[in-house]
Each structure stands twice: as structure tokens, then as C-alpha cells.
Design a protein around this motif. Structure first.
Motif, short mmCIF file in Angstrom:
data_model
loop_
_atom_site.label_atom_id
_atom_site.label_comp_id
_atom_site.label_asym_id
_atom_site.label_seq_id
_atom_site.Cartn_x
_atom_site.Cartn_y
_atom_site.Cartn_z
N TYR A 36 0.80 -1.22 0.00
CA TYR A 36 0.00 0.00 0.00
C TYR A 36 0.84 1.28 0.00
CZ TYR A 36 -4.03 -2.96 0.71
OH TYR A 36 -5.00 -3.91 0.54
N ALA A 37 2.17 1.11 0.00
CA ALA A 37 3.11 2.25 -0.07
C ALA A 37 2.84 3.26 1.04
CB ALA A 37 3.04 2.91 -1.44
N ARG A 38 2.55 2.76 2.23
CA ARG A 38 2.34 3.62 3.39
C ARG A 38 2.36 2.77 4.65
NH1 ARG A 38 -3.71 5.91 3.23
NH2 ARG A 38 -2.91 6.91 5.12
N GLU A 39 2.47 3.42 5.80
CA GLU A 39 2.41 2.71 7.08
C GLU A 39 0.95 2.34 7.36
OE1 GLU A 39 4.56 1.73 9.45
OE2 GLU A 39 6.36 2.37 8.38
N VAL A 40 0.69 1.04 7.47
CA VAL A 40 -0.69 0.61 7.68
C VAL A 40 -1.05 0.50 9.16
CG1 VAL A 40 -0.75 -0.64 5.49
CG2 VAL A 40 -0.11 -1.86 7.60
N SER A 41 -0.06 0.45 10.04
CA SER A 41 -0.36 0.30 11.47
C SER A 41 -1.28 1.39 12.00
CB SER A 41 0.93 0.25 12.29
OG SER A 41 1.61 -0.97 12.10
N PRO A 42 -1.04 2.69 11.67
CA PRO A 42 -1.96 3.73 12.16
C PRO A 42 -3.39 3.53 11.68
CG PRO A 42 0.08 4.71 11.38
CD PRO A 42 0.12 3.28 10.96
N LEU A 43 -3.56 2.98 10.47
CA LEU A 43 -4.90 2.74 9.95
C LEU A 43 -5.58 1.61 10.72
CD1 LEU A 43 -4.11 2.92 6.11
CD2 LEU A 43 -4.80 4.75 7.66
N ILE A 44 -4.80 0.58 11.07
CA ILE A 44 -5.35 -0.54 11.83
C ILE A 44 -5.74 -0.08 13.24
CG2 ILE A 44 -4.85 -2.82 12.79
CD1 ILE A 44 -2.94 -3.26 10.43
N VAL A 45 -4.89 0.76 13.83
CA VAL A 45 -5.19 1.30 15.16
C VAL A 45 -6.45 2.17 15.11
CG1 VAL A 45 -4.36 2.84 16.98
CG2 VAL A 45 -2.81 1.16 15.97
N ARG A 46 -6.58 2.95 14.04
CA ARG A 46 -7.79 3.77 13.89
C ARG A 46 -9.03 2.90 13.79
NH1 ARG A 46 -7.87 7.81 8.92
NH2 ARG A 46 -8.43 5.91 7.78
N LEU A 47 -8.94 1.79 13.06
CA LEU A 47 -10.05 0.84 12.99
C LEU A 47 -10.41 0.34 14.39
CD1 LEU A 47 -11.99 -1.16 11.55
CD2 LEU A 47 -10.03 -2.71 11.34
N GLY A 48 -9.38 0.05 15.20
CA GLY A 48 -9.63 -0.42 16.56
C GLY A 48 -10.40 0.60 17.38
N LYS A 49 -10.05 1.88 17.24
CA LYS A 49 -10.74 2.93 17.99
C LYS A 49 -12.20 3.03 17.55
CE LYS A 49 -6.62 5.73 18.86
NZ LYS A 49 -5.93 7.01 18.58
N GLN A 50 -12.44 2.91 16.24
CA GLN A 50 -13.80 2.96 15.74
C GLN A 50 -14.61 1.76 16.22
OE1 GLN A 50 -12.97 3.20 11.57
NE2 GLN A 50 -12.76 5.43 11.56
#
Length: 319
Positions: free
Chosen positions: A205-219
Motif C-alpha cells: 500500500y506504499a504507506r504505514e498501515v499500522s496507524p490505519l489498523i489502530v484507527r479501525l480499533g478505535k472505531q
């Protein structure tokens, strides 16, 4: 690095524990907690005994840290390999179970209201991804929470901080720590997620995916909390759980969305009755007993049965 530490003051009632391995993250958290003013802190180190001499050196390092900060220290060692073999569970499961058992015993010994853990945002991403691959529902997508409502509370002040931020903090303050050689071993699924899966996703995905996964967790945590509140409000308003521990099957209960129904059933079976082994399939099957004319009996884990009769659900123990 800004850090909010619940009740971190010299006047806070009771002691607190810090689960400390001697690694970068827990050493950084120790420094932050002391800097934030938390004085009544007990360092707790669990020696899994899985790395031979290295494990003993980790324990010795933690003891030296305790002396340096003038804090009490508890160290315990267990034969994780034998324990896991007897119960036919993975080493990771055995280590986690024994470690948390140790922490809760130490909390009781020191009358500690809180246990601080050094999990950070990258750990959170790995946890959510692992839960997803196990087929979790929205509850598992939450990952770990910043602070639990349990007694003692599990507090994770670093959960929004990345591994890189923690490394910068350690470097800035010149903190010494221990490197765990097992963190690079491909034998552990967690390590493969960290060193193989997440880097591959970053590349794809040419980007850091960890912050996106963490955001999913918060949602997921936000949405799950909303559904939980709806379920608990329904239980209270309808008086669904009797003093004998049965569940009243009312028209309003039957009319609820399946997402609310499953949480009512989980609260009743898991929280009130304390039944183990409940999964999404069990809850979905239990929901079918609420339908008029549907089945009136189903199997539950460990030989129990869920039955319906005369407008009530109840659980029978194994014979």
C-alpha cells in the motif's frame, strides 16, 4: 513525548504495579511513570525461563533498575514449557496466562489498584490483525483498551505511542534496556506479523498501515461500546434477568437487532453466569431459541445445555 498517566501522583491511594521485562518499552514506561510523580510503584518481572541464561540476566537487570529508582521489586520464575505441555496449549498462551496470574497475585499482595503495561500502538496493530485472522467480531477488532474497568485496572498509557516514538524517548534520556533475542524468532506468529506481514502490507500500500489498523480499533471500540450500552439498557428496562439467573424472553427482546441480541446473550451467559468458551457461533445459535416455534434446546461448551420453556431461557449443568 506527552504521557497521561491515570492517578500518577505521590498522594494517589494504594500502590501500582509495573509489568517490566527490562526491554525498551517497559524501561521507557518506568522512567515516564516516575517522572510523572508516581512513587508507590512495584516493579514486577516474570521470568518465563525460555531463553536460558538471558532470562536470568533480564531478571538481574530489573532488580538493578529497582535499586536505582528505589522501588520494591517482585520477580517470579515458572516452567512455561512444562505448564504448556500439560495443558496442551501454545507457549505464547501459557506465558501470557502465567504472567497475568503472577501480576494479579502481586496486585493482591500489594493492594494495588492498577497494573501498568507497556503495550504501544504497534502492539495494538499486531493484536487487531491477529484477531482479524482468527475470525473475530467487532469485539476483537477493538484490540487492547487504554484502561480496563476491572479490579485491578490494566493501564496502557503508551497505547497511542509508536515504537519509533518510544525509541526516540529512550535515546533522548539515555536509558539502558535489554534486547530480547526471541523477538526476532520466526517460531512465534506475533514476530512474523511484526517482521513479515506488516512490512509486506506497508510495501503493497506504499504507506504505514499500522496507524490505519489502530484507527479501525478505535472505531470498533466506539461502536461496540454503543451496542453494549443498548444491550445493558434493555436488560435493565425489561428486567430480563431473573434472580434465579434465567433470561425472560419478551416481545421487545425478540424485536431487537441481532447485534444487540448477541450482546444481551453474551452478557447473560458470559458475565452473569460465567460460562466459558462462548463464541460467535454459540451466540448465533442461542439467538435462534428466541424465535417462536424454533428449537427449544441447544448444546453449550463443556456439556451444558441452553433450554427454552414458558417464556424463559436457562442453562442446565452437565449430568
Amino acid at each position: 513525548m506527552n504521557l497521561h498517566v491515570p492517578n500518577a501522583s505521590a498522594s494517589a491511594p494504594g500502590s501500582a504495579l509495573l509489568a517490566i521485562s527490562g526491554g525498551r518499552d517497559s524501561v521507557a514506561l518506568l522512567h515516564m511513570l516516575v517522572s510523572a510523580g508516581l512513587k508507590r510503584l512495584v516493579l514486577c518481572h516474570f521470568n518465563h525461563g525460555l531463553r536460558g541464561r538471558e532470562s536470568g540476566q533480564d531478571a538481574a537487570f530489573v532488580r538493578r533498575l529497582a535499586v536505582h529508582y528505589g522501588l520494591p521489586c517482585e520477580v517470579e520464575k515458572a516452567d512455561v514449557i512444562t505448564w504448556a505441555a500439560k495443558r496442551k496449549v501454545s507457549l505464547e498462551t501459557a506465558a501470557r496466562t502465567l504472567r497475568y496470574d503472577f501480576l494479579h497475585r502481586m496486585a493482591a499482595k500489594h493492594a494495588a489498584a492498577r497494573i501498568y503495561l507497556a503495550h504501544h500502538a504497534d502492539d495494538q496493530a499486531e493484536t487487531i490483525l491477529a484477531n482479524l485472522c482468527r475470525g473475530t467480531g467487532i469485539g476483537g477488532l477493538k484490540g487492547m483498551v487504554m484502561e480496563t474497568n476491572s479490579t485491578p485496572a490494566l493501564c496502557r498509557p503508551l497505547l497511542n505511542k509508536t515504537r519509533a516514538e518510544i525509541a526516540d524517548y529512550v535515546q533522548k534520556h539515555g536509558l539502558s534496556f535489554r534486547e530480547d533475542s526471541s523477538n526476532t524468532s520466526p517460531q512465534h506468529r506475533r514476530n512474523r506479523l511484526r517482521h513479515e506481514v506488516l512490512p509486506l502490507l506497508n510495501a503493497v500500500y506504499a504507506r504505514e498501515v499500522s496507524p490505519l489498523i489502530v484507527r479501525l480499533g478505535k472505531q470498533a471500540e466506539r461502536d461496540d461500546d454503543c451496542l453494549q450500552q443498548q444491550a445493558l439498557a434493555l436488560i435493565q428496562e425489561e428486567g430480563l434477568i431473573t434472580q434465579e439467573g434465567r433470561l425472560r424472553v419478551t416481545a421487545k427482546l425478540r424485536s431487537q437487532h441481532p447485534a444487540v441480541l448477541s450482546r444481551v446473550l453474551y452478557f447473560w451467559l458470559g458475565e452473569v453466569l460465567g460460562l466459558p468458551g462462548l463464541d460467535s457461533e454459540s451466540l448465533e445459535a442461542a439467538s435462534s431459541l428466541l424465535l417462536p416455534g424454533g428449537v427449544a434446546k441447544m448444546n453449550l461448551p463443556e456439556g451444558r445445555h441452553l433450554r427454552r420453556k414458558a417464556g424463559y431461557l436457562w442453562v442446565t449443568e452437565p449430568t
